[in-house]
Design a protein around this motif. Structure first.
Motif, PDB file in Angstrom:
ATOM      1  N   ARG A   3      27.951  18.768 -23.499  1.00 31.65           N
ATOM      2  CA  ARG A   3      27.255  19.834 -24.225  1.00 31.65           C
ATOM      3  C   ARG A   3      26.117  20.409 -23.394  1.00 31.65           C
ATOM      4  O   ARG A   3      25.099  20.818 -23.909  1.00 31.65           O
ATOM      5  N   GLN A  56      37.638  21.249 -27.645  1.00 34.29           N
ATOM      6  CA  GLN A  56      37.081  22.098 -28.698  1.00 34.29           C
ATOM      7  C   GLN A  56      35.583  22.344 -28.513  1.00 34.29           C
ATOM      8  O   GLN A  56      35.053  23.324 -28.998  1.00 34.29           O
ATOM      9  N   ASP A  57      34.895  21.468 -27.772  1.00 34.25           N
ATOM     10  CA  ASP A  57      33.455  21.618 -27.574  1.00 34.25           C
ATOM     11  C   ASP A  57      33.092  22.751 -26.620  1.00 34.25           C
ATOM     12  O   ASP A  57      31.923  23.132 -26.527  1.00 34.25           O
ATOM     13  N   GLN A  59      33.580  25.766 -26.952  1.00 33.07           N
ATOM     14  CA  GLN A  59      33.046  26.919 -27.686  1.00 33.07           C
ATOM     15  C   GLN A  59      31.539  26.820 -27.891  1.00 33.07           C
ATOM     16  O   GLN A  59      30.871  27.831 -28.070  1.00 33.07           O
ATOM     17  N   ARG A  60      30.987  25.620 -27.850  1.00 36.44           N
ATOM     18  CA  ARG A  60      29.522  25.474 -27.943  1.00 36.44           C
ATOM     19  C   ARG A  60      28.833  25.909 -26.665  1.00 36.44           C
ATOM     20  O   ARG A  60      27.678  26.306 -26.683  1.00 36.44           O
ATOM     21  N   VAL A  61      29.546  25.792 -25.551  1.00 37.49           N
ATOM     22  CA  VAL A  61      28.998  26.137 -24.248  1.00 37.49           C
ATOM     23  C   VAL A  61      29.186  27.622 -23.959  1.00 37.49           C
ATOM     24  O   VAL A  61      28.290  28.287 -23.447  1.00 37.49           O
ATOM     25  N   ARG A  63      31.224  30.763 -26.066  1.00 40.47           N
ATOM     26  CA  ARG A  63      32.051  31.189 -27.191  1.00 40.47           C
ATOM     27  C   ARG A  63      33.236  32.059 -26.751  1.00 40.47           C
ATOM     28  O   ARG A  63      34.237  32.133 -27.429  1.00 40.47           O
TER      29      ARG A  63
END
Length: 150
Positions: A3, A56-57, A59-61, A63
């Motif tokens: 993250r 899936q993470d 998208q936090r980094v 979008r």
């Protein structure tokens, strides 16, 4: 997938690419799209498997990454020899990313594997085979591989 900020992730990925694959990369890509394009270009001449865990993470980094990956995949798919493995622990989100017609990666997955937890008896057998069976160890292994540690 960590993250961290996108530029820091790219820095780590580029270092691994330079070290493990011995690919010369000039400059410092600051976007995941750029890193993926380097790998896709490399895979035109050299088959490669790339595994992205906790996919899936991303998208936090960034979008926009899933749309960017769709564009890259569509452009390089025919000539690339990359085996891209996207792993994720959130079943519903991973399913949505690749099976929802409104998502950019819809229809891009050639294969899906839905891993199930190891059954307790299989873990016990593995421990027996290694002559390491103890009830406490069975519980530990079950919690790590199939149980819910909470």
């Amino acid at each position: 997938m960590s993250r961290k900020q996108e530029s820091l992730l790219c820095e780590e990925f580029v270092e691994q690419i330079r070290t493990v694959l011995n690919i010369p990369i000039f400059g410092q890509p600051a976007r995941l799209r750029e890193v993926m394009e380097v790998l896709l270009q490399f895979s035109i001449t050299t088959p490669i498997t790339v595994i992205l865990d906790e996919f899936q993470d991303i998208q936090r980094v960034n979008r926009a990454f899933f749309s960017e990956l769709q564009d890259l995949w569509d452009r390089y798919r025919q000539q690339s020899r990359m085996h891209l493995v996207c792993c994720g622990s959130l079943y519903s989100l991973m399913t949505r990313l690749f099976q929802d017609g409104r998502e950019p990666l819809f229809g891009r997955a050639d294969h899906r594997i839905n891993l199930q937890p190891l059954r307790c008896r299989y873990i016990a057998q593995m421990l027996n085979d290694r002559q390491e069976f103890k009830p406490e160890k069975l519980l530990q292994w079950y919690m790590l591989s199939g149980g819910v540690p909470k």
